[in-house]
Design an enzyme around this catalytic site. Structure first.
Site, PDB file in Angstrom:
ATOM      1  N   LYS A  53       5.293  -0.715   3.823  1.00  0.00           N
ATOM      2  CA  LYS A  53       6.009  -1.811   4.471  1.00  0.00           C
ATOM      3  C   LYS A  53       7.104  -2.385   3.578  1.00  0.00           C
ATOM      4  O   LYS A  53       8.054  -2.987   4.059  1.00  0.00           O
ATOM      5  CB  LYS A  53       5.027  -2.912   4.878  1.00  0.00           C
ATOM      6  CG  LYS A  53       4.011  -2.449   5.901  1.00  0.00           C
ATOM      7  CD  LYS A  53       4.692  -1.905   7.139  1.00  0.00           C
ATOM      8  CE  LYS A  53       3.688  -1.461   8.176  1.00  0.00           C
ATOM      9  NZ  LYS A  53       4.325  -1.025   9.414  1.00  0.00           N
ATOM     10  N   TYR A  63      -0.612   0.948   2.379  1.00  0.00           N
ATOM     11  CA  TYR A  63      -0.071   0.229   3.534  1.00  0.00           C
ATOM     12  C   TYR A  63       1.043  -0.722   3.089  1.00  0.00           C
ATOM     13  O   TYR A  63       2.130  -0.727   3.649  1.00  0.00           O
ATOM     14  CB  TYR A  63      -1.177  -0.549   4.243  1.00  0.00           C
ATOM     15  CG  TYR A  63      -0.655  -1.380   5.388  1.00  0.00           C
ATOM     16  CD1 TYR A  63      -0.371  -0.790   6.613  1.00  0.00           C
ATOM     17  CD2 TYR A  63      -0.423  -2.737   5.237  1.00  0.00           C
ATOM     18  CE1 TYR A  63       0.123  -1.537   7.665  1.00  0.00           C
ATOM     19  CE2 TYR A  63       0.069  -3.495   6.282  1.00  0.00           C
ATOM     20  CZ  TYR A  63       0.334  -2.905   7.494  1.00  0.00           C
ATOM     21  OH  TYR A  63       0.842  -3.647   8.526  1.00  0.00           O
TER      22      TYR A  63
END
Length: 114
Positions: free
Chosen positions: A22, A18
């Site tokens: 990002k 994750y």
């Protein structure tokens, strides 16, 4: 572009993919800002923190650490941010008022510590 507070801060165990996903847009924004500057184009990203409303919790997990974080209002007005707070920041970046702001990642946290 939208990234996350995890784009600048190490993730917790189990959040590596994750956080990596990002960080890539954050880097792309910085590069695109340089490449498009001669054309008068600004490129920025927003980094909203978890807030009240849809998009954060799709499954009821009462003891999830993010849910506990959101339940502790902090920042401006000692409240949890919401969709309208994020929309205001996006409106600013799309308004033309940001003409001298490019390559930046705008943290939308109400001033709460991250």
């Amino acid at each position: 572009m939208t990234t996350s507070v995890r784009a600048r801060r190490p993730c917790r165990s189990g959040e590596g993919l994750y956080g990596s996903s990002k960080a890539a847009p954050r880097h792309a924004v910085q590069v695109l800002a340089q490449e498009l500057a001669d054309h008068g184009v600004t490129v920025n990203t927003i980094r909203p923190t978890a807030g009240a409303g849809p998009g954060v919790f799709t499954e009821p997990v009462p003891d999830h650490p993010v849910r506990q974080f959101v339940a502790r209002p902090a920042g401006i007005g000692r409240r949890t941010g919401n969709v309208d707070d994020v929309a205001g920041a996006v409106e600013y970046l799309a308004s033309g008022l940001e003409a001298w702001v490019s390559g930046q990642s705008l943290l939308i946290s109400g001033g709460a510590l991250q």
